[in-house]
Design a protein around this motif. Structure first.
Motif, PDB file in Angstrom:
ATOM      1  N   PRO A   1      -0.604   2.243  12.980  1.00 39.66           N
ATOM      2  CA  PRO A   1      -2.554   2.655  13.331  1.00 39.66           C
ATOM      3  C   PRO A   1      -2.815   3.991  12.786  1.00 39.66           C
ATOM      4  O   PRO A   1      -3.857   4.658  12.812  1.00 39.66           O
ATOM      5  CB  PRO A   1      -2.154   1.461  14.490  1.00 39.66           C
TER       6      PRO A   1
ATOM      7  N   ASN B   1       0.815  -3.701  12.998  1.00 38.92           N
ATOM      8  CA  ASN B   1       0.733  -3.178  14.801  1.00 38.92           C
ATOM      9  C   ASN B   1       2.216  -3.726  15.573  1.00 38.92           C
ATOM     10  O   ASN B   1       2.313  -3.053  16.558  1.00 38.92           O
ATOM     11  CB  ASN B   1       0.105  -3.995  14.651  1.00 38.92           C
TER      12      ASN B   1
ATOM     13  N   ILE C   1      -1.576  -2.338   7.936  1.00 37.22           N
ATOM     14  CA  ILE C   1      -1.542  -1.168   9.328  1.00 37.22           C
ATOM     15  C   ILE C   1      -0.367  -1.743   9.783  1.00 37.22           C
ATOM     16  O   ILE C   1      -0.490  -3.742   9.905  1.00 37.22           O
ATOM     17  CB  ILE C   1      -2.849  -1.358   9.888  1.00 37.22           C
TER      18      ILE C   1
ATOM     19  N   TYR D   1      -3.641   5.476   9.715  1.00 41.97           N
ATOM     20  CA  TYR D   1      -4.516   5.187   9.362  1.00 41.97           C
ATOM     21  C   TYR D   1      -5.746   5.224   9.661  1.00 41.97           C
ATOM     22  O   TYR D   1      -6.680   6.068   9.529  1.00 41.97           O
ATOM     23  CB  TYR D   1      -4.750   3.379   9.656  1.00 41.97           C
TER      24      TYR D   1
END
Length: 163
Positions: free
Chosen positions: A17, A85, A83, A20
């Motif tokens: 994250p 997470n 992504i 990104y």
């Protein structure tokens, strides 16, 4: 005589994250701040007259092309990134985004790094790509496992100290 170069293997599309957000911030900076500044300076340089010998104009146009190239790349790359997470259920094994500490069997030197996506490599922070041979050899290994990595200077053996 041919100058054919085979295409590079595709990079993994995984990203953290934080990585990104960094790429999104870079795109936003180039598109909203840097590009308008450079465009303004190029138009001011163009207004000075003869463009063929105007260094500010020529340099500004080159800089504008580089900014546009990077913006196009980021606009194409960001939508295809995935992504990551969540941490896996078994955190005793090495996974994407994990910090890993290894000990070289021969020199007893310790190495510590994080496995991240190809777009967020940073040697100063000790972040390596998931596509790197070291990371590929380490994935899914656990603490106290022995790992053999094929490096440019030959094969090296490591022990996983921490995950």
């Amino acid at each position: 005589m041919s100058y054919y170069r085979p295409p590079l293997p595709p990079k993994s599309n995984l990203i953290t994250p934080e990585g990104y957000k960094t790429l999104q911030d870079e795109l936003d900076y180039f598109w909203r701040i840097k590009r308008p500044e450079v465009t303004r300076s190029v138009s001011e340089a163009a207004a000075q007259g003869d463009r063929s010998e105007n260094a500010e104009y020529i340099y500004g146009k080159k800089l504008l092309r580089e900014i546009d190239r990077r913006v196009r790349f980021l606009q194409k790359r960001l939508p295809e990134l995935k992504i990551v997470n969540e941490k896996p259920s078994d955190q005793q094994r090495i996974f994407f985004g994990a910090w890993v500490t290894l000990e070289d069997v021969e020199t007893e030197e310790q190495l510590s790094f994080r496995i991240v996506g190809a777009d967020e490599i940073d040697t100063k922070k000790n972040w390596i790509s998931i596509d790197a041979p070291m990371a590929k050899a380490l994935l899914k290994k656990a603490i106290d496992d022995e790992v053999i990595v094929d490096r440019p200077m030959g094969k090296s053996t490591f022990w996983v100290v921490t995950v």
